[in-house]
Write a protein that holds these residues in place. Structure first.
Motif, PDB file in Angstrom:
ATOM      1  N   ALA A 159      54.948  48.642  46.048  1.00 19.16           N
ATOM      2  CA  ALA A 159      54.096  47.854  46.942  1.00 19.16           C
ATOM      3  C   ALA A 159      53.395  46.753  46.162  1.00 19.16           C
ATOM      4  O   ALA A 159      53.101  46.917  44.972  1.00 19.16           O
ATOM      5  CB  ALA A 159      53.069  48.758  47.617  1.00 19.16           C
ATOM      6  N   ARG A 160      53.133  45.641  46.850  1.00 19.21           N
ATOM      7  CA  ARG A 160      52.436  44.518  46.234  1.00 19.21           C
ATOM      8  C   ARG A 160      50.993  44.512  46.715  1.00 19.21           C
ATOM      9  O   ARG A 160      50.714  44.549  47.922  1.00 19.21           O
ATOM     10  CB  ARG A 160      53.095  43.205  46.617  1.00 19.21           C
ATOM     11  CG  ARG A 160      54.498  43.010  46.090  1.00 19.21           C
ATOM     12  CD  ARG A 160      54.503  42.650  44.619  1.00 19.21           C
ATOM     13  NE  ARG A 160      54.008  41.292  44.371  1.00 19.21           N
ATOM     14  CZ  ARG A 160      53.735  40.802  43.181  1.00 19.21           C
ATOM     15  NH1 ARG A 160      53.867  41.563  42.108  1.00 19.21           N
ATOM     16  NH2 ARG A 160      53.308  39.563  43.037  1.00 19.21           N
ATOM     17  N   VAL A 161      50.047  44.474  45.782  1.00 21.79           N
ATOM     18  CA  VAL A 161      48.627  44.390  46.101  1.00 21.79           C
ATOM     19  C   VAL A 161      48.012  43.260  45.275  1.00 21.79           C
ATOM     20  O   VAL A 161      48.520  42.921  44.199  1.00 21.79           O
ATOM     21  CB  VAL A 161      47.886  45.720  45.829  1.00 21.79           C
ATOM     22  CG1 VAL A 161      48.359  46.802  46.784  1.00 21.79           C
ATOM     23  CG2 VAL A 161      48.063  46.151  44.384  1.00 21.79           C
ATOM     24  N   VAL A 162      46.950  42.697  45.809  1.00 22.32           N
ATOM     25  CA  VAL A 162      46.233  41.615  45.123  1.00 22.32           C
ATOM     26  C   VAL A 162      44.810  42.087  44.877  1.00 22.32           C
ATOM     27  O   VAL A 162      44.068  42.375  45.823  1.00 22.32           O
ATOM     28  CB  VAL A 162      46.229  40.322  45.951  1.00 22.32           C
ATOM     29  CG1 VAL A 162      45.500  39.213  45.191  1.00 22.32           C
ATOM     30  CG2 VAL A 162      47.641  39.891  46.294  1.00 22.32           C
ATOM     31  N   VAL A 163      44.434  42.177  43.612  1.00 18.00           N
ATOM     32  CA  VAL A 163      43.097  42.627  43.223  1.00 18.00           C
ATOM     33  C   VAL A 163      42.555  41.671  42.168  1.00 18.00           C
ATOM     34  O   VAL A 163      43.267  41.336  41.212  1.00 18.00           O
ATOM     35  CB  VAL A 163      43.127  44.065  42.656  1.00 18.00           C
ATOM     36  CG1 VAL A 163      41.717  44.529  42.316  1.00 18.00           C
ATOM     37  CG2 VAL A 163      43.781  45.021  43.642  1.00 18.00           C
ATOM     38  N   GLY A 164      41.316  41.231  42.348  1.00 16.44           N
ATOM     39  CA  GLY A 164      40.708  40.349  41.365  1.00 16.44           C
ATOM     40  C   GLY A 164      41.423  39.027  41.223  1.00 16.44           C
ATOM     41  O   GLY A 164      41.382  38.410  40.154  1.00 16.44           O
ATOM     42  N   GLY A 165      42.107  38.587  42.271  1.00 15.52           N
ATOM     43  CA  GLY A 165      42.806  37.311  42.227  1.00 15.52           C
ATOM     44  C   GLY A 165      44.176  37.378  41.610  1.00 15.52           C
ATOM     45  O   GLY A 165      44.849  36.351  41.486  1.00 15.52           O
ATOM     46  N   THR A 166      44.644  38.559  41.224  1.00  9.59           N
ATOM     47  CA  THR A 166      45.943  38.707  40.580  1.00  9.59           C
ATOM     48  C   THR A 166      46.809  39.671  41.382  1.00  9.59           C
ATOM     49  O   THR A 166      46.335  40.735  41.800  1.00  9.59           O
ATOM     50  CB  THR A 166      45.785  39.234  39.139  1.00  9.59           C
ATOM     51  OG1 THR A 166      44.964  38.332  38.396  1.00  9.59           O
ATOM     52  CG2 THR A 166      47.136  39.357  38.462  1.00  9.59           C
ATOM     53  N   ALA A 527      39.553  35.995  49.584  1.00 11.47           N
ATOM     54  CA  ALA A 527      40.207  36.349  48.335  1.00 11.47           C
ATOM     55  C   ALA A 527      39.611  35.517  47.202  1.00 11.47           C
ATOM     56  O   ALA A 527      38.679  34.741  47.401  1.00 11.47           O
ATOM     57  CB  ALA A 527      41.713  36.125  48.438  1.00 11.47           C
ATOM     58  N   GLU A 528      40.134  35.677  45.994  1.00  9.26           N
ATOM     59  CA  GLU A 528      39.624  34.958  44.845  1.00  9.26           C
ATOM     60  C   GLU A 528      40.761  34.563  43.921  1.00  9.26           C
ATOM     61  O   GLU A 528      41.869  35.116  44.007  1.00  9.26           O
ATOM     62  CB  GLU A 528      38.597  35.807  44.091  1.00  9.26           C
ATOM     63  CG  GLU A 528      39.117  37.181  43.683  1.00  9.26           C
ATOM     64  CD  GLU A 528      38.016  38.090  43.160  1.00  9.26           C
ATOM     65  OE1 GLU A 528      37.004  37.566  42.674  1.00  9.26           O
ATOM     66  OE2 GLU A 528      38.191  39.322  43.218  1.00  9.26           O
ATOM     67  N   VAL A 529      40.467  33.614  43.055  1.00  7.11           N
ATOM     68  CA  VAL A 529      41.441  33.151  42.071  1.00  7.11           C
ATOM     69  C   VAL A 529      41.225  33.941  40.786  1.00  7.11           C
ATOM     70  O   VAL A 529      40.094  34.063  40.297  1.00  7.11           O
ATOM     71  CB  VAL A 529      41.282  31.641  41.803  1.00  7.11           C
ATOM     72  CG1 VAL A 529      42.309  31.161  40.783  1.00  7.11           C
ATOM     73  CG2 VAL A 529      41.418  30.856  43.107  1.00  7.11           C
ATOM     74  N   GLY A 530      42.287  34.465  40.223  1.00 12.58           N
ATOM     75  CA  GLY A 530      42.180  35.269  39.017  1.00 12.58           C
ATOM     76  C   GLY A 530      41.737  34.453  37.811  1.00 12.58           C
ATOM     77  O   GLY A 530      42.011  33.247  37.712  1.00 12.58           O
TER      78      GLY A 530
END
Length: 833
Positions: A159-166, A527-530
């Motif tokens: 699975a693909r997850v986005v955490v902390g911009g990454t 969301a945020e940019v890593g």
């Protein structure tokens, strides 16, 4: 009287159909809005009541600066209290799930990452598993059942997850269910093992976002909260479950606001319906003047005639209310699908809810009866001797008094509209006053406009054009009432269009000011940019210059702060139009650059020292002014080096990257854009060129504008019904006149043409008035907002006129066909009544 009224409705059912349909639409709008509001409240209450039933008391820091106080020691101390049955350290933050198709799923504002805390059996009681097991290492995650289904994942999938911009891949090892308000509201829940969750979401290493407590048997939530508060350190507070639920009213509040907005549009629709009803009963009263006179002649009193007409109106309103309530249930279901505040099953509609049911009949019957009251008075005023007349004399009263009143009210509305330029709240009072004034003044305007059109239409359509104009002029009140139904709806549509077009132009201008580079990397909403995004982009071959933009504040003393932007000093001058007046940005690693305006305002100059601390750090420093510059708005009023920002020893994030600016090699912008998307592989990041940024900025208002058009289309539809109704009633009134026209040589197509020209004339008059008034209202709303440019969307205005002409043509089809089919000899011998 009731039997007589029912017999009248049956014999004139076609004449009553249009006003009944208009009222029906208004009632459906009101009923649907109220039923939808009740459903939202029930769904939100259900979500809050069922949310995390194991929480009796929640402990949170007063501010982010106090987050370090929620550590393991405090958790152990609270767990030892005799009134505590269970204590849990909560570590939560933003985590987005990308589906198998690469797009983000769920409500992004409620996308949460949580810590999975296994118990003695290896399962987390807060997130009961339905498949698989809980995550045990950084390479594993679990997610809620609904999210897994929407994303197209099964246990064992990557699975693909986005955490902390990454963005990152992880093995989905478990699927769980949850009692969580975020999940109920359509959000996503992604569970990580405790260590990974702490690394991603802990405010400070070793701390928790919150601590939740479950009360022991025999202990109330309030008693537990009192016991907890005695051992809490300063800067930390405890709240009971009831207090948390009372604060969690955002979704319910949004539902109330939307319901209020929907009811306001329903009110506009009913306001327009009132004119259609009044116009219908006025025309019917004129057509049935001899019938009313005969009633008076055989002994009926004025009150009897008036009650008879009002009874007919009440029956029409009752029928419209019943049908409107039935249609309103469908409207409520549609609103729930469009504006649902919960991702789970919607609360069932309470079809026999008292408030919507009473409102439906009160509104439907009330609007119809009140609209018919003046026509009923005119019907009751017909003298008995009128029964002996073969031709009805003109009873139109002079327009002088109405004109004076209309001018006075319109002037008041215009003055209020002028006052709204300085105080926007006044606009909500100015608009109805102005519209009412123009409605009262419309008969005079109708006479003036049709007088101007007489010669051009005569030249274009010959005698048919002249007949059409004279028919419209014959009864200016009727023409005005018909045009008014279109005017109000189009005025609202035009005002909204002008406002949205102006806001879109402002958004485009802001994009042009902020988009100083070839490409820009930003995050989707919430969301945020890593932190590593700029470095990863800089490694690409076609990236000539790259800098991250970090927006923060430099606290000088007390409440005195200066906004600063952290950039890469080595590349920023190649990415933005910066003009250095004094000094050099080469020394920015050890100082601060300020704009000429800030230097003049603060009295700083090259070499001055600026002492303070970056917001959230508390670490004071002194930075020399190394450059004075002019630059774009997104890089003012001060610049610092991204290496000047304090780096906490624990590794937690203190500063968030707002965006990344990228300059491409000549002719390689499109290729670099594709390379960045491929390299980042992050669905939560947008890689935009200038065109993309403009489209994205204006796309935000698209759904809003479509919703406004959908709501206001009901009002415009009622206006169109008004034109159809007027033309249809005109055929009933002019049967003998039509027969005479046929007798002197006008063929069937000519009769239909006369009605078509008259219908189009009335429609265009109403639309022109509506567009003009709406344009003024929209312009005032825009000019009252500082910095918003005024834009008149001429293309859409032209579409409105074309739509009005189409409405006029369509409105004349049925009446024209009916008029053309009346046999000539029968028409000549017909009594007009």
């Amino acid at each position: 009287m009731l039997r007589t009224a029912l017999r009248t409705l049956r014999s004139h059912r076609l004449r009553f159909a249009m006003p009944a349909l208009a009222v029906l639409l208004g009632v459906a709008f009101v009923t649907g809005s109220l039923l939808y509001g009740d459903s939202v409240k029930a769904a939100v209450a259900r979500a809050q009541t069922n949310s995390q039933p194991d929480v009796s008391v929640k402990v949170e820091p007063d501010s982010p600066d106090e987050a370090s106080r929620l550590d393991g020691a405090l958790l152990r101390r609270l767990r030892q209290l005799p009134s505590v049955a269970a204590a849990r350290g909560v570590v939560e933050g933003r985590a987005f799930v990308a589906g198998s198709n690469g797009t983000l799923v769920g409500d992004l504002s409620r996308a949460a990452g949580v810590n999975y805390v296994p118990g003695d059996r290896g399962e987390d009681v807060r997130y009961p598993l339905t498949a698989g097991r809980g995550p045990r290492n950084p390479a594993e995650i679990a997610m809620d059942r609904r999210t897994a289904e929407r994303a197209g994942y099964r246990v064992g999938d990557r699975a693909r997850v986005v955490v902390g911009g990454t963005a990152r891949s992880a093995r989905l090892v478990g699927v769980f269910t949850a009692h969580d308000s975020r999940w109920e509201a359509g959000g996503t829940l992604t569970a990580f093992d405790p260590a990974t969750a702490e690394r991603h979401f802990a405010p400070v290493p070793g701390s928790y976002s919150a601590i939740t407590l479950t009360a022991a048997d025999g202990t109330s939530d309030a008693q537990l909260a009192d016991a907890v508060r005695k051992v809490l350190p300063s800067g930390v507070e405890a709240a009971t479950r009831a207090e948390l639920e009372s604060l969690a009213t955002d979704a319910s509040g949004d539902g109330d606001k939307l319901t209020t907005l929907l009811l306001s549009f329903a009110g506009v629709a009913l306001f327009v319906s009132a004119f259609l009803v009044a116009n219908t009963f006025t025309m019917l009263s004129a057509a049935r003047a001899r019938e009313h006179a005969l009633l008076r002649a055989v002994g009926a009193s004025r009150g009897h005639v008036m009650r008879r007409v009002l009874t007919e109106a009440a029956l029409v309103g009752t029928a419209a209310s019943i049908a409107g309530y039935a249609l309103g249930t469908g409207v409520a279901t549609l609103l729930g699908d469009l504006f649902g505040v919960t991702g789970g099953p919607a609360a069932p509609l309470r079809l026999l809810s008292v408030t919507p049911l009473v409102a439906a009949f009160a509104v439907g019957i009330g609007v119809t009866v009140l609209s018919a009251w003046l026509p009923a008075r005119r019907a009751a005023a017909v003298p008995p001797v009128a029964a002996l007349r073969t031709v009805e004399p003109s009873t139109a009263a002079p327009l002088r008094r109405r004109t004076l009143l209309g001018v006075a009210v319109t002037v008041c509305g215009a003055l209020l509209l002028g006052a709204a330029l300085g105080q926007t709240d006044v606009l909500f009072g100015a608009v109805p006053v102005l519209l009412i004034g123009l409605i009262v003044l419309t008969p005079l305007l109708a006479l003036g406009v049709t007088a101007l059109l007489r010669r051009p239409l005569t030249r274009l359509a010959g005698v048919r054009g002249k007949l059409a104009v004279e028919n419209a002029r014959r009864n200016p009140r009727r023409t005005a009432a018909t045009a008014t139904t279109l005017m109000v709806g189009l005025a609202m549509v035009t005002a909204v269009t002008v406002a949205v077009a102006s806001v879109n132009r402002l958004e485009e201008q802001e994009v042009d000011r902020s988009m100083t580079s070839d490409l820009r990397v930003t995050a989707v909403d919430f969301a945020e940019v890593g932190d590593d995004t700029a470095a990863r982009v800089a490694r690409l071959a076609d990236a000539v210059a790259v800098t991250a933009l970090v927006q923060t504040y430099f606290d000088l003393s007390g409440d005195d702060t200066v906004p600063v932007t952290a950039v890469n000093p080595a590349t920023v001058e190649r990415l933005a139009p910066i003009t250095v007046r004094e000094g050099s940005l080469d020394r920015l690693d050890h100082g601060i650059a300020i704009t000429e305006e800030l230097a003049a305002d603060r009295g700083w100059r090259l070499g001055s020292r600026v002492s303070g601390a970056f917001t959230g750090t508390g670490e004071r420093t002194s930075l020399p002014v190394v450059a004075v510059y002019d630059g774009p708005e997104n890089l003012t009023p001060a610049l610092v080096s991204d290496r000047s920002l304090p780096r906490p020893a624990g590794g937690e994030r203190r500063f968030s990257v707002e965006s990344v600016l990228v300059k491409a090699a000549p002719g390689r912008t499109a290729a670099l854009q594709r390379e960045i998307r491929r390299a980042l592989d992050n669905p939560a990041l947008l890689v935009q060129d200038r065109a993309d940024a403009r489209v994205a900025a204006t796309a935000r208002t698209g759904p809003f504008l479509n919703i406004m058009y959908a709501m206001l289309s009901v009002t415009v539809l009622i206006g169109a019904l008004g034109v159809v109704n007027t033309m249809g009633m005109a055929v009933f009134e002019r049967v003998r006149e039509i027969g005479m026209l046929r007798a002197i040589g006008l063929d069937r197509r000519g009769v239909a043409s006369v009605l078509r020209i008259e219908s189009v004339t009335i429609s265009l008059f109403g639309s022109a008035l509506g567009v003009a008034v709406g344009g003024v209202i929209g312009a005032v709303a825009v000019l009252g907002q500082e910095g918003v440019p005024l834009v008149i969307p001429w293309d859409r205005t032209a579409v409105f006129f074309v739509a009005a002409a189409v409405i006029g043509v369509l409105a004349s089809l049925w009446p024209g066909r009916r008029a053309a089919r009346v046999p000539m000899l029968k028409a000549i011998g017909t009594d007009a009544s």
